[in-house]
Each structure stands twice: as C-alpha cells, then as structure tokens.
Design a protein around this motif. Sequence first.
Motif, PDB file in Angstrom:
ATOM      1  N   LEU A   1      -3.417  -5.758   4.276  1.00 23.69           N
ATOM      2  CA  LEU A   1      -4.822  -5.436   4.042  1.00 23.69           C
ATOM      3  C   LEU A   1      -5.106  -3.954   4.277  1.00 23.69           C
ATOM      4  N   VAL A   2      -4.498  -3.405   5.324  1.00 21.47           N
ATOM      5  CA  VAL A   2      -4.692  -1.967   5.580  1.00 21.47           C
ATOM      6  C   VAL A   2      -4.083  -1.133   4.466  1.00 21.47           C
TER       7      VAL A   2
ATOM      8  N   LEU B   1      -3.860  -2.063   1.385  1.00 24.63           N
ATOM      9  CA  LEU B   1      -4.804  -2.186   0.269  1.00 24.63           C
ATOM     10  C   LEU B   1      -6.007  -1.272   0.459  1.00 24.63           C
ATOM     11  N   GLN B   2      -6.504  -1.198   1.690  1.00 23.98           N
ATOM     12  CA  GLN B   2      -7.629  -0.304   1.985  1.00 23.98           C
ATOM     13  C   GLN B   2      -7.305   1.125   1.596  1.00 23.98           C
ATOM     14  N   PHE B   3      -6.178   1.592   2.066  1.00 23.31           N
ATOM     15  CA  PHE B   3      -5.849   3.002   1.842  1.00 23.31           C
ATOM     16  C   PHE B   3      -5.390   3.257   0.413  1.00 23.31           C
ATOM     17  N   CYS B   4      -4.860   2.245  -0.260  1.00 25.42           N
ATOM     18  CA  CYS B   4      -4.577   2.412  -1.688  1.00 25.42           C
ATOM     19  C   CYS B   4      -5.870   2.714  -2.432  1.00 25.42           C
ATOM     20  N   THR B   5      -6.910   1.946  -2.125  1.00 25.26           N
ATOM     21  CA  THR B   5      -8.210   2.168  -2.768  1.00 25.26           C
ATOM     22  C   THR B   5      -8.735   3.567  -2.478  1.00 25.26           C
TER      23      THR B   5
ATOM     24  N   ALA C   1     -14.544  -3.256   3.307  1.00 24.67           N
ATOM     25  CA  ALA C   1     -15.412  -3.571   4.439  1.00 24.67           C
ATOM     26  C   ALA C   1     -15.086  -4.948   5.021  1.00 24.67           C
ATOM     27  N   CYS C   2     -14.790  -5.923   4.156  1.00 22.72           N
ATOM     28  CA  CYS C   2     -14.418  -7.257   4.641  1.00 22.72           C
ATOM     29  C   CYS C   2     -13.094  -7.216   5.401  1.00 22.72           C
ATOM     30  N   ILE C   3     -12.168  -6.422   4.902  1.00 22.24           N
ATOM     31  CA  ILE C   3     -10.880  -6.273   5.595  1.00 22.24           C
ATOM     32  C   ILE C   3     -11.101  -5.712   6.994  1.00 22.24           C
TER      33      ILE C   3
ATOM     34  N   LEU D   1       0.421 -10.705  11.212  1.00 23.26           N
ATOM     35  CA  LEU D   1       0.657  -9.265  11.278  1.00 23.26           C
ATOM     36  C   LEU D   1       0.950  -8.706   9.887  1.00 23.26           C
ATOM     37  N   LEU D   2       1.762  -9.459   9.112  1.00 20.04           N
ATOM     38  CA  LEU D   2       2.072  -9.027   7.751  1.00 20.04           C
ATOM     39  C   LEU D   2       0.809  -8.956   6.898  1.00 20.04           C
ATOM     40  N   LEU D   3      -0.072  -9.955   7.057  1.00 22.56           N
ATOM     41  CA  LEU D   3      -1.307  -9.968   6.286  1.00 22.56           C
ATOM     42  C   LEU D   3      -2.189  -8.787   6.646  1.00 22.56           C
ATOM     43  N   ARG D   4      -2.311  -8.530   7.955  1.00 23.03           N
ATOM     44  CA  ARG D   4      -3.181  -7.424   8.373  1.00 23.03           C
ATOM     45  C   ARG D   4      -2.629  -6.091   7.874  1.00 23.03           C
TER      46      ARG D   4
END
Length: 784
Positions: free
Chosen positions: A419-420, A422-426, A291-293, A413-416
């Motif tokens: 993060l995405v 990481l979101q979809f890994c979860t 959610a923070c991402i 851009l690399l960070l974003r």
Amino acid sequence: MIRNYIKIALRNLIRHRSFTLLNVFGLAIGMASMILILLWVRNELSYDRSFDKSQYIYRLTSNVGPFKAAVTPAGMGPGLQQVIPQIRSCVRVSRPTTSLFEAAGHKFSENRVFYADSDFFKLFSFPLDGDPVSALSRPNNIVISKDIATKYFGSASALGKTIVMDNREIFVVTGVADDILSSSLQFDCILPLSSVMGIDNDLKTSSWKNFNFYTYFELDHTINPSRVASLIPTIKDIYNQHNQLTKADFTLQPLTEIHLHSDLQIDLPGQGNILYVRSFLIVAFFILAVACINFMNLATAKSSRRAKEIGLRKVMGSRRSHLIIQFFGESMIISIISLVIAIALVFISLPAFNNLTGKVLSIRVGDGYLWSGMLGIAILTGFLAGSYPAIFLSGFNPVSVLKGKLNMGGGSLLLRNSLVILQFCTAIILLTGTVVVYMQLNFIKNKNLGFEKSNLIYMRMTGDIWNKIGALRSVLAENSQTSNFTIISNLPVSLTTGQANVQWEGKDPNLKIVIPNLDIDENFLSLFKIDLLQGRGFSREFNGDSTNYLINEKAMKVMEMKPRDVLGQKLSFNGVDGSIIGVIKDFNFKPLQYPIEPLVLRLSKNGGVVVVKAGPGEVEGTLKQLEKVNAQLNPTYPFSFNFVDNDLDNLYRGERQMGHVFQLFALLSILISCMGLYGLSAFIAEQRKREIAVRKVLGASSGGIVYLLSGKFTQLILLALVIAMPISWILINNWLKGFEYRIAIPWTAFLYVPLLTLVIAWLTVGTESIKAASSNPIKSLRNE
C-alpha cells in the motif's frame, strides 16, 4: 449495544488524539481533493446538456484534406434541410465578432457578438426573458445576456429598450438571456442574420463555397443515434452538386460532445479536453485511495495497544462480528467527521480553485445529488479505510494476545508495504507529470516561432479608421514612437482564414487542401522579423504587387516547386491570378498543437489590425501616442489595444490551468503519502520497541537505530520509483503527442523527482525514527 460501541469508539479516538487527528485530516484532505475534482469533472461533463433538445442537436463540421474545421458554408444548412427529411430544423451561427455598443450613457466594445438564424432560441433553450419564437424575428432585434443588460441598463429589466451598435444601427432588446456557463455557446449579444443579409455576400447568394458559419441541425426525434452517420453520404453528394471545385468530407457532431471531443480549427473558444477529465478522475480516486491507505496504516500502527482489549472482549464472549462492527463504526465516525471538515475545506478553497481552473464552481444547498454523493464518498471511504483494520484486528487470537505473543503476520506486513508503494507511485507519477507540464509550457513560451513577438502592440481597426487608412499611415509615420508599424488583415498568431480555391501549374486535381492566407503591407516582414529566403517582399515601387504573392516554405513543398524555379510561377488564389515573387521562412501561425501549414501572403488593400513595435522602455509612451491617434481619427470609438505575446499566452491557457491543478494535487498526494509513511514508521517503531531497547542497552547508537528503521522505507520508496518511472514515461509521452512541437522527455525529471521523493520520505521517517531511538529502553523492558 450500539450505544456501547459508540462510547468505546469515542473513548479510543480521544485516547489516541495524535493518530485520530492524522486519520481525520488525512481523510479530510483526500475527500476535499476528490470533491473539488468531481465538481470540476461534473461541470465539464454537463456542457450543453441542459437544453431541452440537446440529445437531438448535431453540429455539421467539415474536413477538407488535413484541415478539419467547425464551420461550413452559409447555404449548406438551409439547402440540406430542404432535401433531407430527417432534418427538422437548422440554425446557423456566425463566427464571433467585436462591435461597439452604446446605451443609457454607457459605451463599450463587446467581443462575443454573434449573428444567428431566427430559430436560435427555439433550438437552444436558454432561459430567456422574452419570447424565444419572435426574439430574433426582425432585423432590428437583439438579444443580450443578463450581464450585458446589467452593465448598460443597471438591471436585467431591459426588454423594449434600445441599444446602438457601431454608432449607427439601432436595435431593440427583445430578449435577456440567462448565462449558461456550461455551454459551448457563450455570447454577450445575439443579432438576427437577417440584419446583415443584404451586405453579407455568402448569405445573399446562399454560397456553398466559403466556410464561415457554425451549422446546427435538430434531427428527427425518432432517428437512432447510431444511424446518424448514415446521413453523411447524402450530405456529401448534395454538397458535390453545389460545389465541384472543393472536395470536402463532413461529420455530424453531437452537441453534447462538442466541448470535450472537439479538436477542430475555427472552433468556438473555451473548449475542453476529455483527456484532462479522465486524468483528473484517476487522480481523484488515487488521492482518496492514498488517504484510505493512511487510515489502514495508522490503525495497524497502534494495533498492539488495543490487542489486550480485543483479547479480553473475546474472552468475555464478544464474537468476531461484534468486533468488526466496532471497528467499522470507529472508521465511519472518523469518516463522517472527516467529511464535515472536508466540506469546510472545499468551501474555503473553492474561490482559489475557481481562479486556478477558470471555472465558476459552487455547492448549492438544494443540490441533492451532490450532497448524497458526498455522503456516499464518506461511507465508501469509511468502509474502505476500516475494512482491513476491522478484519485484521478482530482476528487476533485471545490466548496469544493475553500471553503477550501477538503475531502481526507476514501477510499483513506485505500488504502494508504494498500500500505504501502504491501511495508513492501515485505521488511520483503526479510530481513527474507536473514537472514535464511545466517544462513543456515553458518551452512553448520561449520557443522561437519564427517571428518577433515582444513589445508588439496591436489595435484592431474599427469605425471611421476603415475609411482613413491613408491618414492613419501618415499619422503613425510622423511620430518616432509609432513609426515602426504594419497594417495587416489579422495577427499571425492563430490564423483561421483560408481558401480551397487555389490553383497552380501541375496541381493534382484530386488534392484536397485549404491554404490559409494573410494580407500584409510592405512593412510586415521587417516588423515581425520574418526571413525572406527567395525573391523579394512587397514594395511600393512595384505597382503590379497587388496581384502578386509570397508563399512560405511549406507551400512551396506542397506545390512541388523547386527553390530555383519558384519565382515567377503562376498562382491563382480565390480566382485572382498572379505570380509568386518571394518565399519566406516557415513560422508558426497556429498553436503548437498543429504543424506548420502552407501559407499565402497577399498585399493588403483594406487592413484590419494595426501593429506597432514599441522601442525598449517606450511601451507606455507608444500606448499614449496610439490613444491620441485613435482620438484623432476615430473619436467615437474607445481606444482598445493588446499585446501579441498576451494572445500567444492565451492560446495555452487550458494547458497552463491543467498544469497548476496537477501541481496542487501532486503536492497534496505527497502530503498524504508522507502521513501514511509516518504511520507505517510509527507501526514499525511500535512493533520493534523491545528490539530497539535491547540494542540500546547493548550499546547501539541513536544514528545506527535511525538507519535501521529508515533502511526498509528507503527500499520501499526505491521500489515505488522503479514501478512509477515507466508508467510516468508512458503517460507523459501520450500527453506530449498532442503537441506538434514538444520537448524531448527530460531525463532531469526522472532524476530530480526521485531525489525529492527520497528526501521527503527520509525527513518523514526520520522524525519517528529519532523519537524511537531517543526513547528510554527501561520503559520498554520493564515488563519483560
């Protein structure tokens, strides 16, 4: 200044309503998920901690070979207390029983009835209406729960009233206990052990042989917990002095660890699992992180719209620290609003969540720790969610911004993108876990346990039926709907009885083993459709079968007997000498978490459970006939029944609830991840709107532009899949190891979940991509 910050923040939030709503509801769902999980985790961790002496209470458990049990012999607790000075007090509690109670015109069977030593309420400080010192001091005393008091007497005021047990014994209510739901000791009625001292042989003789009682010690308050294990050798030596036949080991289990760290047999029902607590804690933090991402992605997606504002404010003298405060303030406002919505969502969803988890969780107005914790979550969420936008947006160069040369930077851009991923890994890990949990539970439900389980109705023998077994057999046999029956000592679903005093020719004297047993009649094998591999079953034609035995394949292997020689071998079971007349095929008589153990079958003398096989479409008729049988032979006891397959389902209730909760939060994780993906796609479309406009002017089709914008996201999702799949495999494999009988990790889960994830991602990205591809290029190029 602060007032100005708040005014600007509110204006920006209102101006960008759609993104504000996405931010608010994304964070609200994440916060609500975390609050629900933390409520559940706090409840699990709180078990048995509310007792005054909880840190000094230990339960004595036993280990006889591979058989680890929560029970010990009746004489062991008092005997150890007499010779070990570190033991201040001892309380024994019987295994739960079922009894019939009658009071004030109400008559019910209660199945959470325990017998305990008189010091039970001195050791366990249940809130009690009555004197905890004398509540169980006399044989005719009884302590009931507040629910039972209300059930029979209409209110919790039941002190001094009488209650009749099993139509013959009269007890006086000397205590009404409040329910402590977060306790491993859940009871309806507690009776004194002194009331059965004269009829229970183990209590009468202070036996050190039969393992039938839960034994709790209060240790000296000065003893260091790290030194508790040093008492075990002394306990073992004293046990060996009293019982030289059974070789056993013992442990002292802290009371506060019983609920989550107990994998023992013959344990009290309703225990939890520390693995689930750790898993859900990780899930909670991941969902909140997702959610923070989202917040970060959605904030940067619209950063270019605020670039000129930032540039002008810097030119007018604003420092970077002022801008950071401004953006942190906006994120805190969104976070606090989200917290309010999250609390509302929790209140709305809590009944359904309680039903899903089998808990009674609540939010109390006076719970300062909970409210401060939720406020802390909101502040932490606001800080985490606003940190990147605050630092990133406040760093814009005002000259470049005002010239229209905004550079978003490759690092951001690399960070974003990370993060995405990481979101979809979860989300992928949760979805894959949900699929495998469902498949394992379905495997358990449909697995051939080695015996028939469908349409089997059972009725436990109570009251007068114990003295009318002959008449019971005759009445059941006379009716076609009940003629297919068997009378056995217990159901072959979760056997807990066993004997260590088992002897056979050639037995290793150092072998430590407990062999479960089941007393059956001549109809058992045919009714449950258990295969006979060698010899014969019990028969009324053979008078000597009362001392003969059947064993299963596992027992034959443990006894190191060969199939051709096993028949006729001598076997002594609990001091009764006999011969082996047959070998049955192994079947699962314990939950599938345990391997098949050796089993000895004896000819039943007393019974215990009546099991009837109902014909196709005749379940209702069979139940009516059983009710008539009960009314005829046992009129003072209400008719009670259940189904064997229901009992089997109840064995895996914890796993089933865990699967449902995983499914819920997997779906929420996907929902929040898709909101983040929408934010990133909006950011890319915003960043490339001029490029899209030029391509459209030069003749690019809408489909081509959609493909252009979607291709990058597909790569991100595929990379998330590559990372998440091995992690999922490791976690799933570790969970499945908890089952002796389990599915192979299905490759289909690693096919369907990625496809489903890609489809959801394409639908999410496609919405913003189509919107960008359909926009008017003139609007994007008119300022060029």
